[in-house]
Scaffold this active site. Structure first.
Site, PDB file in Angstrom:
ATOM      1  N   GLU A  23       0.793  -1.383  -0.174  1.00  0.00           N
ATOM      2  CA  GLU A  23       0.020   0.051   0.006  1.00  0.00           C
ATOM      3  C   GLU A  23       0.968   1.350   0.171  1.00  0.00           C
ATOM      4  OE1 GLU A  23      -3.131  -2.183   3.212  1.00  0.00           O
ATOM      5  OE2 GLU A  23      -2.534  -0.068   3.486  1.00  0.00           O
ATOM      6  N   CYS A  54       3.322   8.196   1.507  1.00  0.00           N
ATOM      7  CA  CYS A  54       3.442   7.342   2.588  1.00  0.00           C
ATOM      8  C   CYS A  54       3.877   5.866   2.138  1.00  0.00           C
ATOM      9  CB  CYS A  54       2.217   7.061   3.507  1.00  0.00           C
ATOM     10  SG  CYS A  54       2.606   5.926   4.904  1.00  0.00           S
ATOM     11  N   CYS A  77       4.397  -7.480   8.297  1.00  0.00           N
ATOM     12  CA  CYS A  77       5.290  -6.994   9.293  1.00  0.00           C
ATOM     13  C   CYS A  77       5.193  -7.959  10.369  1.00  0.00           C
ATOM     14  CB  CYS A  77       4.686  -5.690   9.916  1.00  0.00           C
ATOM     15  SG  CYS A  77       5.603  -4.761  11.032  1.00  0.00           S
ATOM     16  N   CYS A 130       2.431  -5.181  16.596  1.00  0.00           N
ATOM     17  CA  CYS A 130       1.655  -4.296  17.590  1.00  0.00           C
ATOM     18  C   CYS A 130       0.186  -4.568  17.221  1.00  0.00           C
ATOM     19  CB  CYS A 130       1.871  -2.802  16.839  1.00  0.00           C
ATOM     20  SG  CYS A 130       3.609  -2.399  16.768  1.00  0.00           S
ATOM     21  N   CYS A 164      -2.429  -2.699  14.855  1.00  0.00           N
ATOM     22  CA  CYS A 164      -2.074  -2.627  13.632  1.00  0.00           C
ATOM     23  C   CYS A 164      -2.461  -3.524  12.768  1.00  0.00           C
ATOM     24  CB  CYS A 164      -0.786  -2.367  13.437  1.00  0.00           C
ATOM     25  SG  CYS A 164      -0.057  -1.872  11.805  1.00  0.00           S
ATOM     26  N   CYS A 208      -2.875   1.993   8.415  1.00  0.00           N
ATOM     27  CA  CYS A 208      -1.864   0.616   8.015  1.00  0.00           C
ATOM     28  C   CYS A 208      -2.336  -0.640   7.370  1.00  0.00           C
ATOM     29  CB  CYS A 208      -0.620   0.641   8.976  1.00  0.00           C
ATOM     30  SG  CYS A 208      -0.141   2.291   9.471  1.00  0.00           S
TER      31      CYS A 208
HETATM   32  N1  SAH Z   1       6.640   0.162  11.452  1.00  0.00           N
HETATM   33  C1  SAH Z   1       6.889   1.556  11.724  1.00  0.00           C
HETATM   34  C2  SAH Z   1       5.930   2.204  10.724  1.00  0.00           C
HETATM   35  C3  SAH Z   1       4.488   1.802  10.206  1.00  0.00           C
HETATM   36  S1  SAH Z   1       3.018   2.666  10.736  1.00  0.00           S
HETATM   37  C4  SAH Z   1       6.384   2.156  13.048  1.00  0.00           C
HETATM   38  O1  SAH Z   1       5.921   1.362  13.768  1.00  0.00           O
HETATM   39  O2  SAH Z   1       6.597   3.101  13.380  1.00  0.00           O
HETATM   40  C5  SAH Z   1       3.135   4.199  10.787  1.00  0.00           C
HETATM   41  C6  SAH Z   1       2.432   4.566  12.238  1.00  0.00           C
HETATM   42  O3  SAH Z   1       0.946   4.376  12.211  1.00  0.00           O
HETATM   43  C7  SAH Z   1       3.035   3.935  13.417  1.00  0.00           C
HETATM   44  O4  SAH Z   1       3.004   4.563  14.351  1.00  0.00           O
HETATM   45  C8  SAH Z   1       1.796   2.890  13.989  1.00  0.00           C
HETATM   46  O5  SAH Z   1       1.892   2.638  15.191  1.00  0.00           O
HETATM   47  C9  SAH Z   1       0.465   3.426  13.639  1.00  0.00           C
HETATM   48  N2  SAH Z   1      -0.623   2.912  13.505  1.00  0.00           N
HETATM   49  C10 SAH Z   1      -0.865   1.551  12.952  1.00  0.00           C
HETATM   50  N3  SAH Z   1      -1.869   1.195  13.092  1.00  0.00           N
HETATM   51  C11 SAH Z   1      -2.649   2.191  13.470  1.00  0.00           C
HETATM   52  C12 SAH Z   1      -3.941   2.283  13.771  1.00  0.00           C
HETATM   53  N4  SAH Z   1      -4.755   1.379  13.624  1.00  0.00           N
HETATM   54  N5  SAH Z   1      -4.615   3.481  14.289  1.00  0.00           N
HETATM   55  C13 SAH Z   1      -3.489   4.494  14.280  1.00  0.00           C
HETATM   56  N6  SAH Z   1      -2.225   4.364  14.136  1.00  0.00           N
HETATM   57  C14 SAH Z   1      -1.886   3.296  13.747  1.00  0.00           C
END
Ligand code: SAH
Length: 342
Positions: A88, A101, A108, A112, A115, A329
């Site tokens: 994406e 972006c 991944c 987390c 996510c 994401c």
């Molecule tokens: N792996 C990297 C970059 C990817 S995501 C990282 O963790 O920073 C970019 C941002 O979006 C990260 O801060 C991630 O924690 C956040 N993110 C992921 N899923 C999300 C969601 N459902 N709502 C809000 N932020 C989210």
């Protein structure tokens, strides 16, 4: 093998092995950045070399599989690569310019819990050219200039450091796209050893760190990576990065209702970051069905922000872009796979 799968250094070596001069690599790189579809188009290469390359390797482009444009001008792309894997990319329009972006992995491994990219784990790393391809395809598709790149799409950039650093150097090269490192931001969930390396190798680029919790106990519950790299190591590494580069670090903090959004959480966050050259980006959680977490209201997010500002920590509430187009994401790929739209 696809010729572009090689990094630029490997391409130079492969060309040298064919008895070619080093400048041939630069010519081919320019053609890649210009969107060439095959070796045949590379008219400043000798015909014999074009044929030799075409015999030995493939040269395939990625494809825009899907493009959803939101009412606010955000466009979310699903891009497929020659092996069929998909990533994406999101195009966002701000007052100060357009931002892209970019994804660094398919899926991944960081896990987390909030996510969508982590559901199903990592499928594979993206190659440097596949990151560049996201830029080239989106720039061509939108017809608009892209002034900023944020590595905040699917994947953990520091879990794919060699290809990510090759990509940053490629997109920076004035012979191709020529994007300044100052206009590039990399976001990490906190792989500490790479924070220092990134400061040394890309001192002009911006770093964002996904924090999401201000205590070790709470962070571990939502970000498994915190067990390997605790806050007691992460925060000093961030302070060192800010001091070594003179650049302001961004901390991302997704507000999750009932988990990290109270006044106490705000106080802990303020004391954790006090004195650091930083900025907090508050993101009302974009709910993903599987996580069971819910988001906070915009009002609650602004109250949290005000309180953090009062405690001396600069912050903003992220504009909610593209909420109508699966722009969190990993959501577009996940939903597209689930609905077998592809
Ligand atoms: N792996 C990297 C970059 C990817 S995501 C990282 O963790 O920073 C970019 C941002 O979006 C990260 O801060 C991630 O924690 C956040 N993110 C992921 N899923 C999300 C969601 N459902 N709502 C809000 N932020 C989210």
């Amino acid at each position: 093998m696809d010729f572009k799968d090689l990094t630029r250094k490997e391409r130079s070596e492969a060309l040298a092995a064919l008895g070619e001069k080093p400048f041939r690599e630069k010519q081919i790189f320019r053609w890649i950045c210009a969107g060439a579809e095959n070796f045949g188009e590379m008219t400043d290469l000798p015909a014999a070399l074009r044929e030799k390359l075409a015999e030995r390797c493939s040269f395939e482009r990625g494809k825009v599989e899907l493009c959803q444009t939101s009412q606010d001008g955000t466009s979310k792309f699903l891009i497929s690569f020659p092996d069929g894997e998909k990533a994406e990319t999101v195009f966002m329009s701000y007052e100060y310019g357009n931002s892209l972006c970019v994804s660094t992995q398919v899926g991944c491994n960081m896990g987390c819990v909030f996510c969508a990219s982590g559901i199903g784990g990592k499928v594979r790393d993206l190659k440097a050219w596949e990151m560049l391809e996201q830029y080239l395809l989106c720039a061509a598709h939108t017809g608009k200039p892209i002034n900023h790149i944020v590595l905040m799409g699917m994947g953990e950039p520091f879990d794919n450091y060699s290809q990510v650093s090759a990509f940053l150097n490629d997109i920076h090269d004035p012979k191709g796209v020529g994007l300044s490192f100052r206009n590039i931001t990399l976001s990490t969930c906190g792989l500490v050893p790479y924070i220092q390396r990134f400061a040394e190798e890309f001192p002009q680029a911006n770093l964002a760190v996904s924090l999401h919790a201000a205590t070790q106990e709470e962070r571990e519950k939502i970000m498994p990576v915190a067990k390997a790299y605790p806050l007691s190591e992460l925060i000093p590494a961030c302070r060192q990065h800010a001091e070594a580069t003179g650049r302001r670090i961004t901390f991302e903090y997704a507000l999750i209702r009932g988990k990290n959004d109270s006044q106490q959480h705000c106080d802990k966050l303020a004391s954790l970051l006090r004195g650091m050259n930083c900025h907090v980006n508050l993101i009302p959680l974009n709910p993903v069905a599987e996580s069971g977490f819910s988001t906070v209201s915009r009002d609650a997010a602004h109250r949290f922000a005000q309180s953090l500002e009062n405690a001396g920590i600069p912050c903003t509430v992220r504009r909610q872009l593209g909420a109508d187009i699966d722009a969190a994401c990993g959501q577009l790929r996940k939903n597209a796979l689930a609905q077998k739209r592809l």
